[in-house]
Design a protein around this motif. Structure first.
Motif, PDB file in Angstrom:
ATOM      1  N   VAL A 238       0.830  -1.201   0.000  1.00 34.36           N
ATOM      2  CA  VAL A 238       0.000   0.000   0.000  1.00 34.36           C
ATOM      3  C   VAL A 238       0.869   1.256   0.000  1.00 34.36           C
ATOM      4  CG1 VAL A 238      -1.885   1.226   1.155  1.00 34.36           C
ATOM      5  CG2 VAL A 238      -1.729  -1.274   1.314  1.00 34.36           C
ATOM      6  N   ARG A 239       0.505   2.204  -0.855  1.00 37.28           N
ATOM      7  CA  ARG A 239       1.188   3.505  -0.905  1.00 37.28           C
ATOM      8  C   ARG A 239       0.157   4.625  -1.014  1.00 37.28           C
ATOM      9  NH1 ARG A 239       6.613   3.464  -1.608  1.00 37.28           N
ATOM     10  NH2 ARG A 239       7.596   1.490  -2.236  1.00 37.28           N
ATOM     11  N   TYR A 240       0.591   5.806  -0.607  1.00 36.21           N
ATOM     12  CA  TYR A 240      -0.214   7.019  -0.774  1.00 36.21           C
ATOM     13  C   TYR A 240       0.144   7.706  -2.089  1.00 36.21           C
ATOM     14  CZ  TYR A 240      -2.495   7.893   3.772  1.00 36.21           C
ATOM     15  OH  TYR A 240      -3.314   7.866   4.875  1.00 36.21           O
ATOM     16  N   THR A 241      -0.851   8.237  -2.777  1.00 37.36           N
ATOM     17  CA  THR A 241      -0.606   9.151  -3.893  1.00 37.36           C
ATOM     18  C   THR A 241      -0.342  10.541  -3.310  1.00 37.36           C
ATOM     19  OG1 THR A 241      -2.943   9.735  -4.090  1.00 37.36           O
ATOM     20  CG2 THR A 241      -2.171   7.829  -5.362  1.00 37.36           C
ATOM     21  N   SER A 242      -0.052  11.497  -4.163  1.00 36.71           N
ATOM     22  CA  SER A 242       0.242  12.856  -3.679  1.00 36.71           C
ATOM     23  C   SER A 242      -0.967  13.494  -3.004  1.00 36.71           C
ATOM     24  CB  SER A 242       0.712  13.745  -4.839  1.00 36.71           C
ATOM     25  OG  SER A 242      -0.316  13.903  -5.806  1.00 36.71           O
ATOM     26  N   ASP A 243      -2.173  13.044  -3.366  1.00 31.08           N
ATOM     27  CA  ASP A 243      -3.385  13.573  -2.734  1.00 31.08           C
ATOM     28  C   ASP A 243      -3.974  12.585  -1.730  1.00 31.08           C
ATOM     29  OD1 ASP A 243      -3.867  11.947  -4.910  1.00 31.08           O
ATOM     30  OD2 ASP A 243      -5.620  13.038  -5.608  1.00 31.08           O
TER      31      ASP A 243
ATOM     32  N   GLU B 216     -10.791  -0.835  -3.536  1.00 27.83           N
ATOM     33  CA  GLU B 216     -11.176  -1.742  -4.625  1.00 27.83           C
ATOM     34  C   GLU B 216     -10.535  -3.122  -4.452  1.00 27.83           C
ATOM     35  OE1 GLU B 216     -11.747   1.605  -8.176  1.00 27.83           O
ATOM     36  OE2 GLU B 216      -9.792   0.664  -7.819  1.00 27.83           O
ATOM     37  N   GLN B 217      -9.268  -3.137  -4.030  1.00 33.09           N
ATOM     38  CA  GLN B 217      -8.577  -4.416  -3.845  1.00 33.09           C
ATOM     39  C   GLN B 217      -9.206  -5.216  -2.695  1.00 33.09           C
ATOM     40  OE1 GLN B 217      -6.543  -5.384  -6.048  1.00 33.09           O
ATOM     41  NE2 GLN B 217      -4.672  -6.336  -5.281  1.00 33.09           N
ATOM     42  N   LEU B 218      -9.543  -4.533  -1.613  1.00 31.37           N
ATOM     43  CA  LEU B 218     -10.145  -5.207  -0.464  1.00 31.37           C
ATOM     44  C   LEU B 218     -11.538  -5.738  -0.797  1.00 31.37           C
ATOM     45  CD1 LEU B 218      -9.088  -2.750   2.393  1.00 31.37           C
ATOM     46  CD2 LEU B 218      -8.218  -5.071   2.003  1.00 31.37           C
ATOM     47  N   LEU B 219     -12.310  -4.968  -1.531  1.00 32.06           N
ATOM     48  CA  LEU B 219     -13.650  -5.407  -1.925  1.00 32.06           C
ATOM     49  C   LEU B 219     -13.566  -6.629  -2.840  1.00 32.06           C
ATOM     50  CD1 LEU B 219     -15.407  -1.965  -2.526  1.00 32.06           C
ATOM     51  CD2 LEU B 219     -15.914  -3.605  -0.702  1.00 32.06           C
ATOM     52  N   THR B 220     -12.551  -6.658  -3.709  1.00 31.12           N
ATOM     53  CA  THR B 220     -12.358  -7.814  -4.579  1.00 31.12           C
ATOM     54  C   THR B 220     -11.961  -9.036  -3.754  1.00 31.12           C
ATOM     55  OG1 THR B 220     -11.628  -6.335  -6.362  1.00 31.12           O
ATOM     56  CG2 THR B 220     -11.163  -8.677  -6.630  1.00 31.12           C
ATOM     57  N   CYS B 221     -11.122  -8.822  -2.742  1.00 33.15           N
ATOM     58  CA  CYS B 221     -10.738  -9.922  -1.848  1.00 33.15           C
ATOM     59  C   CYS B 221     -11.971 -10.485  -1.145  1.00 33.15           C
ATOM     60  CB  CYS B 221      -9.735  -9.431  -0.808  1.00 33.15           C
ATOM     61  SG  CYS B 221      -8.059  -9.210  -1.421  1.00 33.15           S
ATOM     62  N   ARG B 222     -12.811  -9.601  -0.645  1.00 34.67           N
ATOM     63  CA  ARG B 222     -14.016 -10.058   0.053  1.00 34.67           C
ATOM     64  C   ARG B 222     -14.940 -10.817  -0.882  1.00 34.67           C
ATOM     65  NH1 ARG B 222     -17.761  -5.598   2.919  1.00 34.67           N
ATOM     66  NH2 ARG B 222     -18.440  -5.313   0.760  1.00 34.67           N
ATOM     67  N   GLU B 223     -15.077 -10.326  -2.090  1.00 38.52           N
ATOM     68  CA  GLU B 223     -15.920 -10.983  -3.096  1.00 38.52           C
ATOM     69  C   GLU B 223     -15.391 -12.371  -3.449  1.00 38.52           C
ATOM     70  OE1 GLU B 223     -16.745 -10.433  -7.873  1.00 38.52           O
ATOM     71  OE2 GLU B 223     -16.324  -8.651  -6.675  1.00 38.52           O
ATOM     72  N   CYS B 224     -14.060 -12.525  -3.474  1.00 35.64           N
ATOM     73  CA  CYS B 224     -13.439 -13.794  -3.869  1.00 35.64           C
ATOM     74  C   CYS B 224     -13.174 -14.722  -2.686  1.00 35.64           C
ATOM     75  CB  CYS B 224     -12.125 -13.521  -4.600  1.00 35.64           C
ATOM     76  SG  CYS B 224     -12.309 -12.684  -6.193  1.00 35.64           S
ATOM     77  N   GLY B 225     -13.491 -14.281  -1.474  1.00 37.78           N
ATOM     78  CA  GLY B 225     -13.246 -15.108  -0.301  1.00 37.78           C
ATOM     79  C   GLY B 225     -11.771 -15.258   0.032  1.00 37.78           C
ATOM     80  N   ILE B 226     -11.003 -14.197  -0.213  1.00 38.44           N
ATOM     81  CA  ILE B 226      -9.557 -14.222   0.022  1.00 38.44           C
ATOM     82  C   ILE B 226      -9.192 -13.263   1.153  1.00 38.44           C
ATOM     83  CG2 ILE B 226      -7.362 -13.444  -0.980  1.00 38.44           C
ATOM     84  CD1 ILE B 226      -8.104 -14.786  -3.532  1.00 38.44           C
ATOM     85  N   THR B 227      -8.247 -13.688   1.986  1.00 41.36           N
ATOM     86  CA  THR B 227      -7.768 -12.850   3.088  1.00 41.36           C
ATOM     87  C   THR B 227      -6.579 -12.011   2.619  1.00 41.36           C
ATOM     88  OG1 THR B 227      -8.445 -14.492   4.733  1.00 41.36           O
ATOM     89  CG2 THR B 227      -6.821 -12.860   5.431  1.00 41.36           C
ATOM     90  N   PRO B 228      -6.681 -10.680   2.700  1.00 38.96           N
ATOM     91  CA  PRO B 228      -5.558  -9.838   2.268  1.00 38.96           C
ATOM     92  C   PRO B 228      -4.493  -9.701   3.345  1.00 38.96           C
ATOM     93  CG  PRO B 228      -7.401  -8.460   2.933  1.00 38.96           C
ATOM     94  CD  PRO B 228      -7.871  -9.882   3.062  1.00 38.96           C
ATOM     95  N   ILE B 229      -3.238  -9.748   2.933  1.00 39.44           N
ATOM     96  CA  ILE B 229      -2.105  -9.473   3.812  1.00 39.44           C
ATOM     97  C   ILE B 229      -1.574  -8.097   3.419  1.00 39.44           C
ATOM     98  CG2 ILE B 229       0.190 -10.218   4.530  1.00 39.44           C
ATOM     99  CD1 ILE B 229      -0.550 -13.050   3.602  1.00 39.44           C
ATOM    100  N   LEU B 230      -1.747  -7.120   4.290  1.00 42.16           N
ATOM    101  CA  LEU B 230      -1.349  -5.756   3.957  1.00 42.16           C
ATOM    102  C   LEU B 230       0.083  -5.490   4.390  1.00 42.16           C
ATOM    103  CD1 LEU B 230      -4.442  -3.516   4.794  1.00 42.16           C
ATOM    104  CD2 LEU B 230      -3.890  -4.756   2.701  1.00 42.16           C
ATOM    105  N   HIS B 231       0.957  -5.327   3.418  1.00 37.44           N
ATOM    106  CA  HIS B 231       2.330  -4.902   3.685  1.00 37.44           C
ATOM    107  C   HIS B 231       2.302  -3.384   3.630  1.00 37.44           C
ATOM    108  CE1 HIS B 231       6.864  -5.895   2.982  1.00 37.44           C
ATOM    109  NE2 HIS B 231       6.628  -5.274   4.117  1.00 37.44           N
ATOM    110  N   SER B 232       2.028  -2.791   4.762  1.00 41.67           N
ATOM    111  CA  SER B 232       1.736  -1.363   4.785  1.00 41.67           C
ATOM    112  C   SER B 232       2.149  -0.739   6.106  1.00 41.67           C
ATOM    113  CB  SER B 232       0.227  -1.144   4.568  1.00 41.67           C
ATOM    114  OG  SER B 232      -0.132   0.205   4.818  1.00 41.67           O
ATOM    115  N   SER B 233       2.650   0.490   6.021  1.00 42.37           N
ATOM    116  CA  SER B 233       2.967   1.261   7.215  1.00 42.37           C
ATOM    117  C   SER B 233       1.991   2.414   7.386  1.00 42.37           C
ATOM    118  CB  SER B 233       4.405   1.803   7.124  1.00 42.37           C
ATOM    119  OG  SER B 233       5.343   0.747   7.104  1.00 42.37           O
TER     120      SER B 233
END
Length: 218
Positions: free
Chosen positions: A67-72, A132-149
């Motif tokens: 996960v990254r932030y855009t400029s906004d 959008e990625q999380l909603l797709t994970c939920r729809e597909c029954g997949i657990t997301p691993i967030l490599h994020s600070s």
């Protein structure tokens, strides 16, 4: 007598097999996760919704994402600081000549001007937001691993996935942030492990925390 022995032996063997099967079911086993979603170089883009759906197709239950932030301050999925390695110009599918940094580019620019590189035109899509990625994970029954600070990414994951997500991080303060409002699994990346003192701190969370054994190519 021989017949009786065979009967007793058979019962004992069945009981042993049953016990072993129960132990096998309860044994902790490694779980495969699709790194940056299930991507194939030049075909299925990494960190994409297509990659999530492909992971589900191949039977994965977990996908990792960066996960990254855009400029906004829009949270998007992108491993590198720049998009150049994985994306192309949307207008003519040409290569991007100058470095395009995610943190220095607005979400609208990233969304409208660039698409993922893929030999399949259907997969030449814009980079996804974290939502959008999380909603797709939920729809597909997949657990997301967030490599994020980014603490906000944890909050969004909790909102969409409940406790069914994984916090993957090296920093204790980020893990604490996740633990403040979630009982999710924590995967600790020990790159910044400082010895016994850190070991004591991390042990406070060990009931739902695990060490990462990832390795990277040099």
């Amino acid at each position: 007598m021989k017949k009786l022995f065979i009967i007793f032996f058979g019962i004992a063997l069945c009981a042993l097999v049953s016990e072993m099967s129960s132990a096998a079911r309860n044994r902790i086993r490694p779980v495969a996760a699709a790194h940056r979603a299930c991507h194939f170089k030049g075909v299925v883009p990494e960190n994409s919704t297509v990659g999530v759906k492909m992971a589900a197709r191949f039977g994965y239950k977990f996908i990792e994402g960066d996960v990254r932030y855009t400029s906004d301050s829009v949270m998007v999925l992108m491993h590198d600081k720049t998009i150049n390695r994985t994306m192309r110009n949307a207008a003519d599918y040409s290569k991007i000549e100058h470095p395009i940094y995610v943190s220095q580019t607005s979400f609208e620019q990233l969304r409208n001007n660039y698409v993922f590189e893929s030999s399949n035109p259907e997969y030449r899509i814009a980079l996804p937001t974290l939502e959008e990625q999380l909603l797709t994970c939920r729809e597909c029954g997949i657990t997301p691993i967030l490599h994020s600070s980014i603490p906000e990414s944890y909050e969004l994951a909790q909102k969409i996935m409940g406790d069914n997500w994984v916090c993957f991080n090296a920093k204790y303060e980020n893990i604490i942030k996740a633990r403040e409002f979630s009982k999710c699994l924590i995967l600790w990346d020990p790159k910044e492990y400082q010895g016994e003192q850190d070991g004591v701190k991390y042990s406070e969370l060990i009931h739902t925390s695990y060490y990462s054994t990832t390795c990277e190519k040099q």
